[in-house]
Design a protein around this motif. Structure first.
Motif, PDB file in Angstrom:
ATOM      1  N   LYS A 152       3.045   2.217   8.195  1.00 50.78           N
ATOM      2  CA  LYS A 152       3.473   0.845   7.955  1.00 50.78           C
ATOM      3  C   LYS A 152       2.524  -0.112   8.679  1.00 50.78           C
ATOM      4  O   LYS A 152       2.177   0.107   9.831  1.00 50.78           O
ATOM      5  CB  LYS A 152       4.911   0.645   8.426  1.00 50.78           C
ATOM      6  CG  LYS A 152       5.903   1.504   7.643  1.00 50.78           C
ATOM      7  CD  LYS A 152       7.335   1.258   8.079  1.00 50.78           C
ATOM      8  CE  LYS A 152       8.296   2.112   7.249  1.00 50.78           C
ATOM      9  NZ  LYS A 152       9.712   1.878   7.606  1.00 50.78           N
ATOM     10  N   ARG A 164       3.813  -8.050   5.651  1.00 57.28           N
ATOM     11  CA  ARG A 164       4.348  -6.769   6.139  1.00 57.28           C
ATOM     12  C   ARG A 164       4.250  -5.717   5.026  1.00 57.28           C
ATOM     13  O   ARG A 164       5.029  -5.742   4.067  1.00 57.28           O
ATOM     14  CB  ARG A 164       5.800  -6.946   6.575  1.00 57.28           C
ATOM     15  CG  ARG A 164       5.954  -8.003   7.666  1.00 57.28           C
ATOM     16  CD  ARG A 164       7.421  -8.359   7.906  1.00 57.28           C
ATOM     17  NE  ARG A 164       8.182  -7.218   8.376  1.00 57.28           N
ATOM     18  CZ  ARG A 164       8.248  -6.834   9.651  1.00 57.28           C
ATOM     19  NH1 ARG A 164       7.592  -7.521  10.588  1.00 57.28           N
ATOM     20  NH2 ARG A 164       8.970  -5.801  10.006  1.00 57.28           N
ATOM     21  N   TRP A 165       3.282  -4.799   5.173  1.00 55.51           N
ATOM     22  CA  TRP A 165       3.115  -3.711   4.214  1.00 55.51           C
ATOM     23  C   TRP A 165       3.925  -2.517   4.729  1.00 55.51           C
ATOM     24  O   TRP A 165       3.390  -1.599   5.349  1.00 55.51           O
ATOM     25  CB  TRP A 165       1.649  -3.346   4.075  1.00 55.51           C
ATOM     26  CG  TRP A 165       0.771  -4.505   3.687  1.00 55.51           C
ATOM     27  CD1 TRP A 165      -0.024  -5.240   4.514  1.00 55.51           C
ATOM     28  CD2 TRP A 165       0.619  -5.062   2.388  1.00 55.51           C
ATOM     29  NE1 TRP A 165      -0.668  -6.225   3.811  1.00 55.51           N
ATOM     30  CE2 TRP A 165      -0.296  -6.136   2.496  1.00 55.51           C
ATOM     31  CE3 TRP A 165       1.157  -4.762   1.138  1.00 55.51           C
ATOM     32  CZ2 TRP A 165      -0.674  -6.918   1.410  1.00 55.51           C
ATOM     33  CZ3 TRP A 165       0.782  -5.534   0.046  1.00 55.51           C
ATOM     34  CH2 TRP A 165      -0.126  -6.587   0.190  1.00 55.51           C
ATOM     35  N   GLU A 167       6.981  -1.187   2.839  1.00 53.38           N
ATOM     36  CA  GLU A 167       7.881  -0.564   1.864  1.00 53.38           C
ATOM     37  C   GLU A 167       7.317   0.790   1.424  1.00 53.38           C
ATOM     38  O   GLU A 167       6.192   0.868   0.928  1.00 53.38           O
ATOM     39  CB  GLU A 167       8.081  -1.473   0.660  1.00 53.38           C
ATOM     40  CG  GLU A 167       8.720  -2.809   0.988  1.00 53.38           C
ATOM     41  CD  GLU A 167       8.899  -3.678  -0.240  1.00 53.38           C
ATOM     42  OE1 GLU A 167       9.647  -3.256  -1.147  1.00 53.38           O
ATOM     43  OE2 GLU A 167       8.267  -4.754  -0.315  1.00 53.38           O
ATOM     44  N   GLU A 168       8.094   1.839   1.617  1.00 58.44           N
ATOM     45  CA  GLU A 168       7.627   3.192   1.285  1.00 58.44           C
ATOM     46  C   GLU A 168       7.760   3.449  -0.219  1.00 58.44           C
ATOM     47  O   GLU A 168       8.862   3.345  -0.778  1.00 58.44           O
ATOM     48  CB  GLU A 168       8.429   4.224   2.057  1.00 58.44           C
ATOM     49  CG  GLU A 168       7.936   5.644   1.863  1.00 58.44           C
ATOM     50  CD  GLU A 168       8.642   6.631   2.769  1.00 58.44           C
ATOM     51  OE1 GLU A 168       8.498   7.853   2.543  1.00 58.44           O
ATOM     52  OE2 GLU A 168       9.354   6.182   3.690  1.00 58.44           O
ATOM     53  N   LYS A 170       8.295   5.322  -3.688  1.00 64.61           N
ATOM     54  CA  LYS A 170       9.150   6.446  -4.074  1.00 64.61           C
ATOM     55  C   LYS A 170       8.587   7.109  -5.332  1.00 64.61           C
ATOM     56  O   LYS A 170       8.115   6.423  -6.244  1.00 64.61           O
ATOM     57  CB  LYS A 170      10.582   5.975  -4.340  1.00 64.61           C
ATOM     58  CG  LYS A 170      11.243   5.274  -3.147  1.00 64.61           C
ATOM     59  CD  LYS A 170      11.420   6.218  -1.966  1.00 64.61           C
ATOM     60  CE  LYS A 170      12.141   5.499  -0.817  1.00 64.61           C
ATOM     61  NZ  LYS A 170      12.299   6.378   0.365  1.00 64.61           N
ATOM     62  N   PRO A 176       6.422  -0.749  -4.982  1.00 60.73           N
ATOM     63  CA  PRO A 176       7.098  -1.915  -4.392  1.00 60.73           C
ATOM     64  C   PRO A 176       6.155  -3.088  -4.236  1.00 60.73           C
ATOM     65  O   PRO A 176       4.928  -2.955  -4.350  1.00 60.73           O
ATOM     66  CB  PRO A 176       7.575  -1.384  -3.031  1.00 60.73           C
ATOM     67  CG  PRO A 176       6.700  -0.211  -2.744  1.00 60.73           C
ATOM     68  CD  PRO A 176       6.362   0.392  -4.076  1.00 60.73           C
ATOM     69  N   GLU A 177       6.711  -4.237  -3.941  1.00 59.58           N
ATOM     70  CA  GLU A 177       5.908  -5.450  -3.840  1.00 59.58           C
ATOM     71  C   GLU A 177       4.959  -5.400  -2.647  1.00 59.58           C
ATOM     72  O   GLU A 177       3.825  -5.870  -2.733  1.00 59.58           O
ATOM     73  CB  GLU A 177       6.837  -6.668  -3.710  1.00 59.58           C
ATOM     74  CG  GLU A 177       6.093  -7.996  -3.686  1.00 59.58           C
ATOM     75  CD  GLU A 177       7.035  -9.184  -3.636  1.00 59.58           C
ATOM     76  OE1 GLU A 177       6.538 -10.321  -3.470  1.00 59.58           O
ATOM     77  OE2 GLU A 177       8.260  -8.981  -3.751  1.00 59.58           O
ATOM     78  N   SER A 178       5.404  -4.820  -1.556  1.00 60.05           N
ATOM     79  CA  SER A 178       4.567  -4.715  -0.352  1.00 60.05           C
ATOM     80  C   SER A 178       4.535  -3.268   0.125  1.00 60.05           C
ATOM     81  O   SER A 178       5.147  -2.914   1.146  1.00 60.05           O
ATOM     82  CB  SER A 178       5.101  -5.626   0.759  1.00 60.05           C
ATOM     83  OG  SER A 178       5.126  -6.980   0.340  1.00 60.05           O
ATOM     84  N   PRO A 179       3.832  -2.395  -0.610  1.00 54.20           N
ATOM     85  CA  PRO A 179       3.853  -0.965  -0.284  1.00 54.20           C
ATOM     86  C   PRO A 179       3.123  -0.643   1.022  1.00 54.20           C
ATOM     87  O   PRO A 179       2.111  -1.257   1.360  1.00 54.20           O
ATOM     88  CB  PRO A 179       3.132  -0.337  -1.479  1.00 54.20           C
ATOM     89  CG  PRO A 179       2.200  -1.413  -1.951  1.00 54.20           C
ATOM     90  CD  PRO A 179       2.937  -2.706  -1.744  1.00 54.20           C
TER      91      PRO A 179
END
Length: 266
Positions: A152, A164-165, A167-168, A170, A176-179
Motif C-alpha cells: 500500500k 492513497r493507493w 485498495e487491494e 480482487k 479499483p479506483e486507487s489500486p
C-alpha cells in the motif's frame, strides 16, 4: 430537399467514421487516468523463497503539481527481513523497522525485527507533470506460501495533496479506483539468493576454460609430436644420403685404381 440522408450515402459514412473516432477517443480518455497509478515490477523475476530487486514506478497524474514524497507500506502478513533501497538522486530513503510478534528464522539466525515501511522524500528532485520516477528496492527473503505481495502506497504532491493507493485488487473483479501495487511471485528456483544461474554460468565457464586448456595442450602435443616426427624423418634421410655418398665415393676410388692398372699393363 430530403429530410434525411439515404442509408449508405457518403455523408452517412463520414458521420459514422466521425462518431466512431469520437467514441474511441472518449474511451481512451476514460481509460488513461485509471492506468496511471503507482505500480511495482521486479527486475527479472521475483521467485518464492528468494531475493529480488523491485521497482516502484510512480507517475505524476496532476497537471499543476509535482510529486515530492512516496511512502510504501510493506506487507505485515509476510514480513521481509532484508529491505535495502537503491540511492535515487534528489531523494532520501528511510526504512522504518518494527519488532516482530513472531521472530523469523533466516540462514540459521533469528530475526526479531523487520522493515514495515520505506519513505522516499524529495531533497531537490521531483516528479513533474507528464513524468514518472522509479524507486528500486532490494527485498527478501520472499515468502513461499503466497503468490503475491500487496504494497500500500501514499503519493504526496507539493500542493499537499495525498493520493492513497491502498485498495487491494480482487481476482475476477474490476480494478479499483486507487489500486495498491501488487508484486506477483514466481515459482521457487531452489536457490534462495537467486544465484543458481550465476553459479551455473560460472561452473560452465570453468568447464569451458578447462576444455579450452585441454584442447590447447592436445594441439601443442600434436604439434610437438609432428615436429619430432619431422625431425626423425629428416635425420633418417640425412643418414641415407650420407651412406649413399660414401658408397659412391668408394666406387669412384675403386674405378680409379682399376683404370690405372689397365694403363700400366698396356
Amino acid at each position: 430537399m430530403p429530410s434525411s440522408l439515404p442509408f449508405g450515402s457518403p455523408a452517412v459514412a463520414r458521420l459514422s467514421v466521425v462518431g466512431g473516432v469520437a467514441a474511441a477517443s472518449a474511451l481512451f480518455l476514460l481509460a488513461g487516468p485509471a492506468s496511471a497509478h503507482v505500480g511495482v515490477e521486479p527486475q527479472g523475476e521475483a521467485a518464492k523463497g528468494g531475493y529480488a530487486v523491485i521497482n516502484f514506478k510512480v507517475p505524476n497524474e496532476r497537471d499543476d503539481a509535482s510529486t515530492t514524497k512516496l511512502e510504501v507500506n510493506l506487507p505485515a502478513d509476510h514480513p521481509l527481513a532484508s529491505v535495502m533501497p537503491q540511492p535515487v538522486p534528489g531523494w532520501k530513503a528511510v526504512v522504518t523497522k518494527e519488532k516482530l510478534a513472531k521472530p523469523l528464522e533466516m540462514h540459521g539466525n533469528t530475526i526479531a525485527e523487520a522493515a514495515t515501511k520505506v519513505t522516499w522524500t524529495s531533497t531537490g528532485g521531483k516528479i513533474g507533470p507528464g513524468e514518472f520516477q522509479q524507486f528500486p528496492l532490494s527485498v527478501g527473503k520472499l515468502p513461499e506460501d503466497t503468490d503475491q505481495l500487496v504494497f500500500k502506497a501514499l503519493q504526496t504532491y507539493d500542493n499537499k495533496e495525498v493520493v492513497r493507493w491502498i485498495e487491494e485488487p480482487k481476482d475476477g473483479a474490476e480494478e479499483p479506483e486507487s489500486p495498491a501495487p501488487v508484486l506477483k511471485l514466481g515459482a521457487a528456483t531452489g536457490d534462495e539468493h537467486g544465484g543458481a544461474g550465476h553459479d551455473a554460468g560460472a561452473g560452465a565457464g570453468a568447464e569451458a576454460d578447462k576444455a579450452t586448456a585441454k584442447t590447447a595442450a592436445q594441439q601443442n602435443g600434436t604439434t610437438e609430436t609432428a615436429s619430432a616426427g619431422s625431425g626423425g624423418s629428416s635425420d633418417t634421410t640425412a643418414r641415407v644420403l650420407g651412406i649413399a655418398g660414401i658408397v659412391v665415393g668408394v666406387a669412384g676410388v675403386a674405378f680409379g685404381v682399376l683404370a690405372g692398372r689397365r694403363r700400366t699393363t698396356t
